[in-house]
Design an enzyme around this catalytic site. Sequence first.
Site, PDB file in Angstrom:
ATOM      1  N   THR A   8       0.802  -1.222   0.000  1.00 35.07           N
ATOM      2  CA  THR A   8       0.000   0.000   0.000  1.00 35.07           C
ATOM      3  C   THR A   8       0.838   1.277   0.000  1.00 35.07           C
ATOM      4  OG1 THR A   8      -0.109  -0.106   2.393  1.00 35.07           O
ATOM      5  CG2 THR A   8      -1.934  -1.112   1.166  1.00 35.07           C
ATOM      6  N   CYS A   9       2.152   1.162   0.016  1.00 30.68           N
ATOM      7  CA  CYS A   9       3.052   2.319   0.075  1.00 30.68           C
ATOM      8  C   CYS A   9       3.289   2.870  -1.334  1.00 30.68           C
ATOM      9  CB  CYS A   9       4.371   1.883   0.711  1.00 30.68           C
ATOM     10  SG  CYS A   9       5.669   3.124   0.654  1.00 30.68           S
TER      11      CYS A   9
END
Length: 105
Positions: A8-9
Amino acid sequence: MEIYGLKTCDSCRKAIKALPQARFVDVRSEGVPDAVMAAARDTFGDALVNTRSTTWRGLDEAARRGTPEALLSEHPTLMKRPLIADGDRLFLGWTKDVQAALGVT
């Protein structure tokens, strides 16, 4: 080449897209091998802990006083991302300097 980070980064996503030959390792589910983590701690020291993260802001003062090793062991999402291992070279973050060192334009 391995990219250690979170799915999710945004920085990790950019690195994955720019380095399609690299293997992505999600630190939340797979962790970072002890040898790689030890080398990263030796190379980057306290910079390995992301003190601007949501996880960091959620820790109390007592937890924040822990050693980087203990913090990262207990909260792998505290690691600054991505951590890129290319042979015996390590890179932290997805800055222009890191991209240039890896030959990404």
